[in-house]
Design an enzyme around this catalytic site. Structure first.
Site, PDB file in Angstrom:
ATOM      1  CG  ASP A 118     -10.896  39.871  29.786  1.00 32.40           C
ATOM      2  OD1 ASP A 118     -11.754  39.121  30.263  1.00 32.40           O
ATOM      3  OD2 ASP A 118     -10.047  40.464  30.492  1.00 32.40           O
ATOM      4  CG  ASP A 156     -11.567  43.191  32.545  1.00 33.53           C
ATOM      5  OD1 ASP A 156     -12.616  42.534  32.695  1.00 33.53           O
ATOM      6  OD2 ASP A 156     -10.441  42.677  32.453  1.00 33.53           O
ATOM      7  CD  GLU A 157     -15.332  39.686  30.678  1.00 31.69           C
ATOM      8  OE1 GLU A 157     -15.299  38.869  29.748  1.00 31.69           O
ATOM      9  OE2 GLU A 157     -15.255  39.377  31.877  1.00 31.69           O
TER      10      GLU A 157
HETATM   11  N1  DCP Z   1     -12.170  40.676  39.745  1.00 29.27           N
HETATM   12  C1  DCP Z   1     -12.498  40.590  41.086  1.00 29.27           C
HETATM   13  N2  DCP Z   1     -12.768  39.380  41.667  1.00 29.27           N
HETATM   14  C2  DCP Z   1     -12.714  38.247  40.919  1.00 29.27           C
HETATM   15  C3  DCP Z   1     -12.396  38.313  39.555  1.00 29.27           C
HETATM   16  C4  DCP Z   1     -12.119  39.559  38.995  1.00 29.27           C
HETATM   17  O1  DCP Z   1     -12.544  41.611  41.767  1.00 29.27           O
HETATM   18  N3  DCP Z   1     -12.972  37.056  41.489  1.00 29.27           N
HETATM   19  C5  DCP Z   1     -11.849  42.002  39.172  1.00 29.27           C
HETATM   20  C6  DCP Z   1     -10.353  42.243  39.170  1.00 29.27           C
HETATM   21  C7  DCP Z   1      -9.931  42.065  37.756  1.00 29.27           C
HETATM   22  C8  DCP Z   1     -11.174  42.455  36.983  1.00 29.27           C
HETATM   23  O2  DCP Z   1     -12.251  42.089  37.816  1.00 29.27           O
HETATM   24  O3  DCP Z   1      -8.804  42.878  37.416  1.00 29.27           O
HETATM   25  C9  DCP Z   1     -11.276  41.773  35.639  1.00 29.27           C
HETATM   26  O4  DCP Z   1     -11.392  40.374  35.795  1.00 29.27           O
HETATM   27  P1  DCP Z   1     -10.708  39.356  34.829  1.00 29.27           P
HETATM   28  O5  DCP Z   1     -11.274  38.021  35.122  1.00 29.27           O
HETATM   29  O6  DCP Z   1     -10.768  39.857  33.422  1.00 29.27           O
HETATM   30  O7  DCP Z   1      -9.181  39.303  35.317  1.00 29.27           O
HETATM   31  P2  DCP Z   1      -7.981  40.264  34.992  1.00 29.27           P
HETATM   32  O8  DCP Z   1      -8.347  41.324  34.005  1.00 29.27           O
HETATM   33  O9  DCP Z   1      -7.418  40.773  36.263  1.00 29.27           O
HETATM   34  O10 DCP Z   1      -6.905  39.282  34.364  1.00 29.27           O
HETATM   35  P3  DCP Z   1      -6.884  38.606  32.916  1.00 29.27           P
HETATM   36  O11 DCP Z   1      -5.650  39.140  32.266  1.00 29.27           O
HETATM   37  O12 DCP Z   1      -6.810  37.145  33.170  1.00 29.27           O
HETATM   38  O13 DCP Z   1      -8.138  39.026  32.219  1.00 29.27           O
HETATM   39 MG    MG Z   2      -9.347  40.838  32.255  1.00 30.17          MG
END
Ligand code: DCP
Ligand code: MG
Length: 357
Positions: A8, A103-104
């Site tokens: 992720d 992203d995962e």
């Molecule tokens: N995303 C979104 N709305 C949400 C959750 C996520 O648009 N409610 C989008 C933005 C994030 C991406 O999806 O960048 C990936 O989600 P993640 O939950 O993996 O969160 P992040 O990658 O941003 O942070 P982390 O480092 O906690 O994985």
């Molecule tokens: Mg993420």
């Protein structure tokens, strides 16, 4: 025993914004709707998270919590491109790559293309490569099933790897707050709390039959993952290339007005299918089959991604006019959208959906 990795990316959208704009590096960055609007936070950089800013929070609240935050609008095209890049890196090691979102992904590396025996070694090598090729970091969870790999990837975020072995899995699960379980969302969490289930340890004391009685099919999943069991395979899917619909008529149709009407109903079903696939397309193709079975297609590629019936109709009507429809009876009409963008499931205005909640 299988070797599963869950990877992720860290603060995905925000990391990409910081990568592309040095002015944002080391700063609290919020990607999503602007605070003046009624938008929400898609994600926040780790600098902004220190102030309590997180995904799905109204942007106005984020601004209150972190007045210094720099707000940036999402650039989905760029995130999709990075997503494709990371999947390419994953596929160097195994074809068993199952993306969960942009992203995962899960990787089954039990057998892998490099013949590397240690899954942790692969995870760390992939993370190095991610950083080098995309300029942003990711975190990895390594375990013997999907559930544990997924839970593990969160433990050493950002830029870290975590291994959960059969020896420490049950203790790890016991300590997990119930809301952290993958597949347990807000509403199930509340129901579990009301049953006195606050942690994995509480869940471990419940019988399978009780959990099924209370939560249906998902109850069986909760029961098994609570005991460290999850035999769901890593299933790679092919990325969709097109979305379409067509109608074969019971009787050949000559009248152009009738064909326009049918075209509209087909455009509507394409719209529904696009919505289901979270997709939009740039190339619209009309398929026409004449009563002698001769079949032709006509395409238009538009500048902006389209996913609604009105636009699709507007594009396909002139295409229909450019054929012999109206002069020669038709057997079939169809519309297909290709050149797809499949990233709309990450619209910042939508919450991620969990599979079982
Ligand atoms: N995303 C979104 N709305 C949400 C959750 C996520 O648009 N409610 C989008 C933005 C994030 C991406 O999806 O960048 C990936 O989600 P993640 O939950 O993996 O969160 P992040 O990658 O941003 O942070 P982390 O480092 O906690 O994985
Ligand atoms: Mg993420």
């Amino acid at each position: 025993m299988r070797k599963i990795i869950h990877i992720d990316m860290d603060a995905f959208y925000a990391s990409i914004e910081q990568r592309d704009n040095p002015r944002l590096r080391g700063k609290p960055v919020v990607v999503g709707g602007l605070p003046g609007s009624r938008g929400v936070v898609a994600t926040a950089s780790y600098e902004a998270r220190k102030f309590g800013v997180h995904s799905a929070m109204p942007s106005s609240k984020a601004k209150r919590l972190c007045p210094a935050a720099i707000f940036v609008k999402p650039r989905m095209q760029v995130y999709s491109a990075v997503s494709r890049e990371i999947r390419e890196i994953f596929r160097k090691y195994t074809n068993l790559v199952e993306p969960l979102s942009l992203d995962e992904a899960y990787l089954d590396v039990t057998e892998n293309k490099e013949g590397i025996p240690s899954a942790l070694w692969i995870a760390d090598r992939i993370r190095k490569e991610l950083k080098k090729r995309t300029g942003i970091t990711g975190s990895a969870g390594v375990s013997y099933n999907k559930f544990l790999a997924k839970m593990a990837s969160d433990l050493n975020k950002p830029d870290g790897s975590t291994v959960i072995t059969p020896g420490n899995a049950l203790d790890f699960i016991a300590a997990l707050p119930i809301g952290k379980f993958y597949g347990i969302g807000r509403s199930t969490e509340t129901r579990m709390q009301s049953l006195g289930i606050r942690t994995g340890a509480d869940l471990q004391t419940k019988s399978e039959s009780e959990l099924i009685r209370r939560f249906g099919k998902a109850g069986a999943y909760y029961y098994h993952v609570a005991h460290g069991r999850d035999d769901r395979p890593v299933t790679p899917f092919r990325i969709r290339k097109s979305v379409g619909a067509e109608r074969t008529f019971q009787e050949d149709i000559l009248r152009i007005e009738n064909l326009y009407e049918i075209l509209e109903t087909i455009a509507k079903s394409v719209e529904t299918r696009l919505a289901k696939a979270n997709a939009a397309g740039k190339t619209v193709t009309l398929k026409v089959r004449y009563n002698d079975f001769k079949t032709i297609t006509r395409s238009t590629t538009v500048r902006d991604f389209t996913n609604n019936a009105g636009d699709i109709l507007e594009i396909t009507r002139p295409l229909l006019d450019s054929t012999d429809a109206g002069n020669i009876p038709l057997r079939l009409l169809g519309i297909t959208l290709s050149n797809l963008d499949l990233s709309l499931d990450h619209s910042p205005y939508e919450q991620l959906e969990l599979p079982l909640d």
